[in-house]
Design an enzyme around this catalytic site. Structure first.
Site, PDB file in Angstrom:
ATOM      1  N   GLY A  96       0.790  -1.233   0.000  1.00 44.85           N
ATOM      2  CA  GLY A  96       0.000   0.000   0.000  1.00 44.85           C
ATOM      3  C   GLY A  96       0.818   1.278   0.000  1.00 44.85           C
ATOM      4  O   GLY A  96       0.242   2.375  -0.047  1.00 44.85           O
ATOM      5  N   GLU A 120       4.323  -6.511   1.260  1.00 45.12           N
ATOM      6  CA  GLU A 120       3.814  -6.863  -0.082  1.00 45.12           C
ATOM      7  C   GLU A 120       3.621  -5.631  -0.948  1.00 45.12           C
ATOM      8  O   GLU A 120       2.491  -5.328  -1.342  1.00 45.12           O
ATOM      9  CB  GLU A 120       2.435  -7.518   0.056  1.00 45.12           C
ATOM     10  CG  GLU A 120       2.415  -8.935   0.456  1.00 45.12           C
ATOM     11  CD  GLU A 120       1.006  -9.357   0.893  1.00 45.12           C
ATOM     12  OE1 GLU A 120       0.025  -8.642   0.627  1.00 45.12           O
ATOM     13  OE2 GLU A 120       0.911 -10.406   1.519  1.00 45.12           O
ATOM     14  N   PRO A 121       4.664  -4.888  -1.234  1.00 43.48           N
ATOM     15  CA  PRO A 121       4.460  -3.681  -2.046  1.00 43.48           C
ATOM     16  C   PRO A 121       4.282  -3.995  -3.526  1.00 43.48           C
ATOM     17  O   PRO A 121       5.020  -4.815  -4.087  1.00 43.48           O
ATOM     18  CB  PRO A 121       5.753  -2.891  -1.820  1.00 43.48           C
ATOM     19  CG  PRO A 121       6.767  -3.916  -1.454  1.00 43.48           C
ATOM     20  CD  PRO A 121       6.061  -5.071  -0.813  1.00 43.48           C
ATOM     21  N   GLY A 122       3.313  -3.370  -4.140  1.00 47.81           N
ATOM     22  CA  GLY A 122       3.112  -3.498  -5.577  1.00 47.81           C
ATOM     23  C   GLY A 122       3.412  -2.167  -6.243  1.00 47.81           C
ATOM     24  O   GLY A 122       4.450  -1.973  -6.887  1.00 47.81           O
ATOM     25  N   ARG A 123       2.499  -1.221  -6.025  1.00 42.82           N
ATOM     26  CA  ARG A 123       2.587   0.085  -6.685  1.00 42.82           C
ATOM     27  C   ARG A 123       3.962   0.740  -6.513  1.00 42.82           C
ATOM     28  O   ARG A 123       4.554   1.236  -7.463  1.00 42.82           O
ATOM     29  CB  ARG A 123       1.536   1.017  -6.059  1.00 42.82           C
ATOM     30  CG  ARG A 123       1.457   2.394  -6.706  1.00 42.82           C
ATOM     31  CD  ARG A 123       0.525   3.302  -5.889  1.00 42.82           C
ATOM     32  NE  ARG A 123      -0.703   2.669  -5.525  1.00 42.82           N
ATOM     33  CZ  ARG A 123      -1.805   2.667  -6.274  1.00 42.82           C
ATOM     34  NH1 ARG A 123      -1.820   3.295  -7.416  1.00 42.82           N
ATOM     35  NH2 ARG A 123      -2.898   2.044  -5.846  1.00 42.82           N
ATOM     36  N   CYS A 150     -15.869   4.998 -26.755  1.00 44.30           N
ATOM     37  CA  CYS A 150     -17.236   5.505 -26.898  1.00 44.30           C
ATOM     38  C   CYS A 150     -17.938   5.742 -25.563  1.00 44.30           C
ATOM     39  O   CYS A 150     -19.040   5.243 -25.340  1.00 44.30           O
ATOM     40  CB  CYS A 150     -18.057   4.505 -27.712  1.00 44.30           C
ATOM     41  SG  CYS A 150     -18.073   2.910 -26.875  1.00 44.30           S
ATOM     42  N   GLU A 151     -17.273   6.415 -24.648  1.00 42.65           N
ATOM     43  CA  GLU A 151     -17.915   6.749 -23.374  1.00 42.65           C
ATOM     44  C   GLU A 151     -17.502   8.152 -22.967  1.00 42.65           C
ATOM     45  O   GLU A 151     -16.329   8.514 -23.103  1.00 42.65           O
ATOM     46  CB  GLU A 151     -17.466   5.771 -22.268  1.00 42.65           C
ATOM     47  CG  GLU A 151     -17.868   4.352 -22.536  1.00 42.65           C
ATOM     48  CD  GLU A 151     -18.027   3.515 -21.261  1.00 42.65           C
ATOM     49  OE1 GLU A 151     -18.193   4.090 -20.163  1.00 42.65           O
ATOM     50  OE2 GLU A 151     -17.982   2.294 -21.403  1.00 42.65           O
ATOM     51  N   TYR A 195      -0.839  -1.062 -12.002  1.00 46.69           N
ATOM     52  CA  TYR A 195      -2.269  -1.120 -12.319  1.00 46.69           C
ATOM     53  C   TYR A 195      -2.562  -0.351 -13.612  1.00 46.69           C
ATOM     54  O   TYR A 195      -3.606   0.265 -13.761  1.00 46.69           O
ATOM     55  CB  TYR A 195      -3.112  -0.600 -11.141  1.00 46.69           C
ATOM     56  CG  TYR A 195      -2.730  -1.264  -9.832  1.00 46.69           C
ATOM     57  CD1 TYR A 195      -3.035  -2.596  -9.606  1.00 46.69           C
ATOM     58  CD2 TYR A 195      -2.008  -0.581  -8.841  1.00 46.69           C
ATOM     59  CE1 TYR A 195      -2.648  -3.243  -8.439  1.00 46.69           C
ATOM     60  CE2 TYR A 195      -1.620  -1.212  -7.667  1.00 46.69           C
ATOM     61  CZ  TYR A 195      -1.946  -2.543  -7.478  1.00 46.69           C
ATOM     62  OH  TYR A 195      -1.554  -3.177  -6.319  1.00 46.69           O
TER      63      TYR A 195
HETATM   64  N1  LLP Z   1      -1.272  -7.206  -0.919  1.00 42.04           N
HETATM   65  C1  LLP Z   1      -2.581  -7.406  -1.146  1.00 42.04           C
HETATM   66  C2  LLP Z   1      -3.262  -8.480  -0.449  1.00 42.04           C
HETATM   67  C3  LLP Z   1      -3.270  -6.568  -2.049  1.00 42.04           C
HETATM   68  O1  LLP Z   1      -4.574  -6.773  -2.246  1.00 42.04           O
HETATM   69  C4  LLP Z   1      -2.584  -5.548  -2.712  1.00 42.04           C
HETATM   70  C5  LLP Z   1      -3.281  -4.684  -3.675  1.00 42.04           C
HETATM   71  C6  LLP Z   1      -1.210  -5.390  -2.458  1.00 42.04           C
HETATM   72  C7  LLP Z   1      -0.586  -6.241  -1.551  1.00 42.04           C
HETATM   73  C8  LLP Z   1      -0.379  -4.347  -3.124  1.00 42.04           C
HETATM   74  O2  LLP Z   1      -0.818  -3.069  -2.859  1.00 42.04           O
HETATM   75  P1  LLP Z   1       0.046  -1.805  -3.396  1.00 42.04           P
HETATM   76  O3  LLP Z   1       1.377  -1.836  -2.694  1.00 42.04           O
HETATM   77  O4  LLP Z   1       0.191  -1.970  -4.838  1.00 42.04           O
HETATM   78  O5  LLP Z   1      -0.778  -0.635  -3.033  1.00 42.04           O
HETATM   79  N2  LLP Z   1      -6.138  -1.027  -8.894  1.00 42.04           N
HETATM   80  C9  LLP Z   1      -5.956  -0.120  -7.777  1.00 42.04           C
HETATM   81  C10 LLP Z   1      -5.169  -0.724  -6.661  1.00 42.04           C
HETATM   82  C11 LLP Z   1      -5.713  -2.064  -6.201  1.00 42.04           C
HETATM   83  C12 LLP Z   1      -4.875  -2.710  -5.134  1.00 42.04           C
HETATM   84  C13 LLP Z   1      -5.247  -4.126  -4.958  1.00 42.04           C
HETATM   85  N3  LLP Z   1      -4.517  -4.805  -3.946  1.00 42.04           N
HETATM   86  C14 LLP Z   1      -5.316   1.168  -8.294  1.00 42.04           C
HETATM   87  O6  LLP Z   1      -5.073   1.269  -9.489  1.00 42.04           O
HETATM   88  O7  LLP Z   1      -5.091   2.094  -7.525  1.00 42.04           O
END
Ligand code: LLP
Length: 416
Positions: free
Chosen positions: A227, A270-273, A344-345, A373
């Protein structure tokens, strides 16, 4: 900052017009150095105790990006069977994959078990299902720490309004169930939500989470989720997420826990973004400009099919304008304009009524911070093939990491 692209030499010496000549638009362009830098940062969030960062691959599942995460020693968390398959293809050992699940079918659960991937279960029902198919097995459980956070209510994943995780009230029932099926709960995990710029909600949730953790004996790992935000308003000089600040405030919370618990389990995040967002910009072409009822529009080929975040969450992405291979700056004059796509939106809006350098037909626009994302949430809406992805390394060498989808790709799946 006047231009992010210039400040980091984003294209590593390549001309954007040459790139789009060769690979077309819309084009996801990744800068490998930025990617490696951010991925390396997350490996240092906890230094005092055993720790691994799991790259949350739902943010970006491109195989080349997964390979870099693997090479840098990150572990990974997956959300589906196919994400696990992608990680295996990228060379991840199944032991380094954590399957953080939600409402899994028996088949998906069995796939993970058969492949030796640790599963996190997020309801009593799913613990029961796991117990039925894998009596005496090892698993993890996702716990709701009671505090959520995130840039939009749609991405807050803890607290009172969420489908995710097991709540504190149900822990006794959970332990009973585990007992019934002789399951060993070796790990617990939380995820508060996606995109916060201040560490406070994460720290508060983590304190609650660790209080709950004390109810579990013999934990081998505790995963705090992801997050961590990135500055989407970087052109307005928004400060980056202060990882060092988070780390220094986090450590005493961990110290307290370790003292009480008697030992330090393996800690995880668990970093994604944070790992991928800033490493990509989308290049698109302005095909038309117009004025409708007094409002100006710049019509590009970056529709909601290419980047859905602005339409889905009203998310902000900074935009730079490129003409003759140079970034056009605000000092050359600005206009209030809506940058839109070709879908088309009416909701197909990348940037609504934004003050930007004056955009002309034929310009390129660069949409910043598109690496998380972005492509992975793109679609073939209006039967447009999904965009090409390229990566540029620090020597300026360009590699296609996913080719553009063609009509043949799309038509090949229909059965007549
Ligand atoms: N762990 C779990 C269980 C999650 O559900 C997520 C993201 C993450 C880790 C990674 O979170 P991050 O570090 O990336 O914030 N599509 C949305 C974000 C959806 C996040 C879903 N879960 C957007 O574009 O903002």
């Amino acid at each position: 900052m006047e231009s992010f692209i210039n400040s980091v030499n984003f294209f590593e010496g390549n001309n954007p017009e040459d790139l789009v000549d060769k690979y077309g638009t819309p084009l996801y362009v990744y800068n490998e150095s930025i990617l490696r830098d951010r991925m390396t940062n997350v490996t240092k969030i906890i230094t005092k105790y055993p720790y691994t960062a799991n790259f949350s691959v739902k943010a970006n599942t491109n195989l080349s990006i997964l390979k870099i995460a693997n090479e840098l020693g990150l572990n990974a968390d997956a959300m589906s069977e196919n994400e696990i398959r992608m990680l295996l293809k990228a060379g991840f050992d199944p032991k380094r994959i954590f399957f953080v699940t939600n409402n899994l079918s028996k088949e998906e659960l069995s796939f993970a078990i058969e492949n030796g991937v640790m599963v996190s279960l997020d309801s009593l029902d799913q613990v029961r299902l796991f117990g039925e198919i894998n009596k005496g097995g090892r698993c993890a459980v996702r716990i709701n720490p009671g505090v959520g956070a995130g840039h939009h209510e749609k991405v807050v994943t803890a607290g009172k309004k969420t489908k995710f995780a097991v709540c504190e009230d149900d822990i006794d029932k959970l332990l009973e169930l585990a007992n019934k099926y002789e399951l060993k709960i070796v790990g617990i995990n939380q995820h508060v939500g996606s995109l916060y710029m201040q560490p406070d909600p994460f720290l508060e949730a983590s304190k609650n989470f660790l209080k709950i953790a004390r109810k579990f004996e013999g934990l081998e790992f505790i995963d705090f989720g992801g997050g961590f935000g990135i500055p989407y308003h970087k052109l307005a000089d928004e400060a980056p997420f202060d990882m060092a600040d988070l780390a220094s405030k986090f450590e005493p919370i961990l110290d307290d826990f370790v003292k009480d618990y008697g030992y330090a389990p393996l800690f995880k995040t668990e970093p994604g973004r944070y790992c991928v967002a800033e490493s990509s910009v989308i290049l698109g072409r302005v095909h038309a400009t117009k004025q409708n009822s007094g409002k100006k529009y710049a019509g590009t080929d970056i529709g909601m099919n290419v980047l859905v975040r602005p339409s889905m969450y009203d998310s902000w992405h900074d935009i730079e304008v490129i003409r003759d291979n140079k970034v056009v700056t605000a000092s050359e004059g600005t206009d209030v304009v809506s940058v839109v796509g070709n879908i088309c939106e009416s909701g197909d809006i990348l940037a609504k009524e934004r003050e930007l350098p004056i955009i002309k037909t034929g310009d390129l626009v660069a949409v910043l911070d598109a690496g998380a994302y972005g492509w992975c949430m793109s679609s073939t809406y209006n039967s447009r093939g999904r965009a090409c992805e390229i990566m540029i390394n620090d020597k300026g060498e360009v590699k296609v990491i996913r080719r553009r989808e063609t009509f043949e790709d799309i038509i090949s799946l229909y059965v007549d």
